[in-house]
Design a protein around this motif. Sequence first.
Motif, PDB file in Angstrom:
ATOM      1  N   PHE A  57      -2.612  14.190 -16.848  1.00 25.67           N
ATOM      2  CA  PHE A  57      -3.644  13.215 -16.482  1.00 25.67           C
ATOM      3  C   PHE A  57      -3.508  11.965 -17.348  1.00 25.67           C
ATOM      4  O   PHE A  57      -3.503  10.836 -16.843  1.00 25.67           O
ATOM      5  CB  PHE A  57      -5.023  13.869 -16.667  1.00 25.67           C
TER       6      PHE A  57
ATOM      7  N   TYR B 297      -9.167  -4.858 -19.878  1.00 28.79           N
ATOM      8  CA  TYR B 297      -9.542  -3.480 -20.209  1.00 28.79           C
ATOM      9  C   TYR B 297      -8.442  -2.873 -21.044  1.00 28.79           C
ATOM     10  O   TYR B 297      -7.296  -3.308 -20.994  1.00 28.79           O
ATOM     11  CB  TYR B 297      -9.828  -2.650 -18.951  1.00 28.79           C
TER      12      TYR B 297
ATOM     13  N   ARG C 217       2.771   6.887  -4.889  1.00 30.44           N
ATOM     14  CA  ARG C 217       2.692   7.179  -6.313  1.00 30.44           C
ATOM     15  C   ARG C 217       1.486   8.066  -6.591  1.00 30.44           C
ATOM     16  O   ARG C 217       1.574   9.053  -7.295  1.00 30.44           O
ATOM     17  CB  ARG C 217       2.576   5.860  -7.079  1.00 30.44           C
TER      18      ARG C 217
ATOM     19  N   MET D  65       0.845  -1.214   0.000  1.00 27.77           N
ATOM     20  CA  MET D  65       0.000   0.000   0.000  1.00 27.77           C
ATOM     21  C   MET D  65       0.870   1.250   0.000  1.00 27.77           C
ATOM     22  O   MET D  65       0.542   2.246  -0.601  1.00 27.77           O
ATOM     23  CB  MET D  65      -0.882  -0.035   1.265  1.00 27.77           C
TER      24      MET D  65
ATOM     25  N   GLN E 158      -0.021  10.091 -16.567  1.00 23.13           N
ATOM     26  CA  GLN E 158       0.029   9.456 -15.250  1.00 23.13           C
ATOM     27  C   GLN E 158      -0.937   8.275 -15.153  1.00 23.13           C
ATOM     28  O   GLN E 158      -0.608   7.246 -14.574  1.00 23.13           O
ATOM     29  CB  GLN E 158      -0.268  10.486 -14.157  1.00 23.13           C
ATOM     30  N   ASN E 159      -2.125   8.430 -15.737  1.00 22.72           N
ATOM     31  CA  ASN E 159      -3.077   7.321 -15.689  1.00 22.72           C
ATOM     32  C   ASN E 159      -2.660   6.178 -16.597  1.00 22.72           C
ATOM     33  O   ASN E 159      -2.841   5.012 -16.271  1.00 22.72           O
ATOM     34  CB  ASN E 159      -4.480   7.802 -16.066  1.00 22.72           C
ATOM     35  N   LEU E 160      -2.084   6.546 -17.743  1.00 18.61           N
ATOM     36  CA  LEU E 160      -1.624   5.504 -18.663  1.00 18.61           C
ATOM     37  C   LEU E 160      -0.523   4.670 -18.014  1.00 18.61           C
ATOM     38  O   LEU E 160      -0.543   3.442 -18.058  1.00 18.61           O
ATOM     39  CB  LEU E 160      -1.117   6.138 -19.964  1.00 18.61           C
TER      40      LEU E 160
ATOM     41  N   LYS F   8       3.874   2.120  -1.316  1.00 21.37           N
ATOM     42  CA  LYS F   8       4.405   2.679  -2.557  1.00 21.37           C
ATOM     43  C   LYS F   8       3.273   3.164  -3.455  1.00 21.37           C
ATOM     44  O   LYS F   8       3.375   4.208  -4.089  1.00 21.37           O
ATOM     45  CB  LYS F   8       5.252   1.639  -3.276  1.00 21.37           C
TER      46      LYS F   8
ATOM     47  N   ARG G 218      -9.969   5.931 -16.203  1.00 22.43           N
ATOM     48  CA  ARG G 218     -10.289   5.295 -14.917  1.00 22.43           C
ATOM     49  C   ARG G 218     -11.775   4.999 -14.797  1.00 22.43           C
ATOM     50  O   ARG G 218     -12.423   5.368 -13.815  1.00 22.43           O
ATOM     51  CB  ARG G 218      -9.848   6.201 -13.742  1.00 22.43           C
TER      52      ARG G 218
ATOM     53  N   ASN H 150       0.111   4.083 -14.961  1.00 23.73           N
ATOM     54  CA  ASN H 150      -0.356   3.195 -13.899  1.00 23.73           C
ATOM     55  C   ASN H 150      -1.557   2.364 -14.329  1.00 23.73           C
ATOM     56  O   ASN H 150      -2.553   2.269 -13.617  1.00 23.73           O
ATOM     57  CB  ASN H 150      -0.714   4.014 -12.657  1.00 23.73           C
ATOM     58  N   SER H 151      -1.473   1.801 -15.517  1.00 26.12           N
ATOM     59  CA  SER H 151      -2.565   0.944 -15.983  1.00 26.12           C
ATOM     60  C   SER H 151      -1.954  -0.286 -16.633  1.00 26.12           C
ATOM     61  O   SER H 151      -0.738  -0.415 -16.725  1.00 26.12           O
ATOM     62  CB  SER H 151      -3.442   1.691 -16.987  1.00 26.12           C
TER      63      SER H 151
END
Lengths: 351, 281
Positions: free
Chosen positions: A202, B134, A7, A1, A205-207, A3, B142, A209-210
């Motif tokens: 956005f 996904y 992030r 949790m 960063q979202n890419l 790390k 998200r 972490n996916s």
Amino acid sequence: MKKGSKRASGAFLNYGIVIVFYIVFQILSSTGHLSSSFSGQLIPICTYVIMALSLNLVVGFSGELSLGHAGFMSVGAFSGVIASVALQNYVTVSSVRLFLAILVGAAIAAIAGIVIGVPVLRLQGDYLAIVTLAFGEIIKNILNCLYVAVDKNGLHFSMTDATSMNLEPENVVILNGPMGALGVKKISTFLSGIILILVVLFIIQNLVNSRSGRAIAGIRDNRIAAEACGIQITKYKMMAFVTSAAMAGSAGALYALNFSTVVPKKFDFNTSILILVFVVLGGIGNLRGSIIAAAILTVLPELLRQFQDYRMLVYAIVLIMVMLITNNEKAQALRQRFIKTLFKNKKKEAV
Amino acid sequence: MAKEHEVKLVSVESPNLIPERDKQYPLVLEVSHLGIDFGGLTAVDEFNMALGKTEICGLIGPNGAGKTTVFNLLTKVYQPTRGTILLDGKDTHGMNTTKVNQAGIARTFQNIRLFDKLSVEDNVKIGLHNHINYGMMNGVLRLPKYWKEEKRAHEKAMELLSIFDMEHLAKDEAGSLPYGAQRRLEICRALATGPKVLLLDEPAAGMNPSETAELMDNIRKIRDTFHISILLIEHDMNLVMGICESIVVLNFGKIIAKGTPSEIQNNPQVIEAYLGKQREV
Ligand SMILES: Nc1ncnc2c1ncn2[C@@H]1O[C@H](COP(=O)(O)OP(=O)(O)OP(=O)(O)O)[C@@H](O)[C@H]1O
Ligand SMILES: [Mg+2]
């Protein structure tokens, strides 16, 4: 949790830094504390921050080298200008037109990214560096002899000169070869630049972490292992590269619509290298570093005007200092210690 | 448990001919006439073997015999010069490493290949890549699907790490783990891809005896829980003789013997080429 939450908070800190930057400079400029030459730098700062972020997606996260990022910026800039002029009579609200121009710039740059990526990203090795380098030069030279005009019959293109387009008497020449785009309506605003930075942040960063982002990072860390995990290498390299190209295109449109004239020569090899310098100085794979390095190094030449003859010398010294601080292990350890002692003192005070 | 999987081998004249096994076991992997040349060097030649469902098979031989090369051929890291590889009866001809993995062969590497800069959990999640449903849009925006699938992936990754009691290391950087833990993580990652056949290249290398003993139990446990076949390269004879139901011996790129552990241990050719030499050392 631990790390994971670190992030996530790091991602929010990046948004925070951009928003604080906006608020501070908005206040400074509205209270008249900002010189006109400096406030003229605000949109270029936003542009270069986006350029650095987008290049970091390729260099830092995908582990490929692109030496022609200014080429995508150029594609975005001129297609954005064309879109803006072509839409002038249909979309009168300038912010909506800017939005559409940025979208067009991003889309055309993405197409350029696909055209380059499809043949090159299948190969192993540093071919991308060579091909993007060539791409930047080719785009510059094509735009140097591209003429675009609009009249009531629609858009006209020519590769020789403006007169060969057989225009109606009532026309607007959008691109005029080596003179570039003239008489562009300035519709970019500082706020739109900040919003674009936030959107780009956005997305990246979202890419990252996916599922897709893990695949991209996995390919960078160990290509053979990634293949052995069933990951389609070319698909994910393309994803990072084309996304990056689209972002560079959007930055180009933002940039071009901030000036009344834009020349193709602006987006040359030097600009590509400058952006790479931002990424390397800010730390490869470090988004916050890219933001800070791009912002500081864009305004630095302006701020150094008072040193006159020593300007380039000071610029070089600052570059070296930044490099030492961001990329040197000892300097990093020192910084960490500094931060720790700072926090310790605070805690003592609190007790 | 082990009794249930015991394999009766049909003795054959030439060790290079198939089928050498009890045909009652359904075969997952059938390799025939496999070979590769590197320039003038024939690294592997006339490699014939079959692997039954839930069988644990050992691939042994002296250094440079071509064991790792066989793995690289099976996973198409190298393109075979000749021969065919059937996985569940399907020819893997024309597939690349990615496709072969998707078809059901997962592996670990002799010289560990982890995603060093990523967390332990992310390493396993990359293994789960083709089982997480996904795409980029859901990831960037998200959307609910992202959260649902990521939660599932997290749980699955933790479950896989729990095989080796590694859950507490989930957030550590993979490259910073001790050697033994890195090997175990590679196995977790390979398992995450949902293979039918798992190839382990010297899984016990660099482990101490107690770690190795634990690994042996875990390899059996993996076979029993996932119902997969395992082909493993190993120099540790205790491990090989302890858990393998069948053994293939390779020397100078060619199979010199196949059989049960006791058959192999008493094979004069094997003793001369490999086992005997080891005792001298
Ligand atoms: N890419 C390559 N190019 C040329 N020769 C190679 C290549 N890969 C392997 N070889 C050669 O093939 C032979 C077999 O190598 P391999 O790595 O398969 O041995 P191994 O049985 O795994 O040995 P070890 O027990 O030391 O791991 C060696 O002689 C090696 O030099
Ligand atoms: Mg080997």
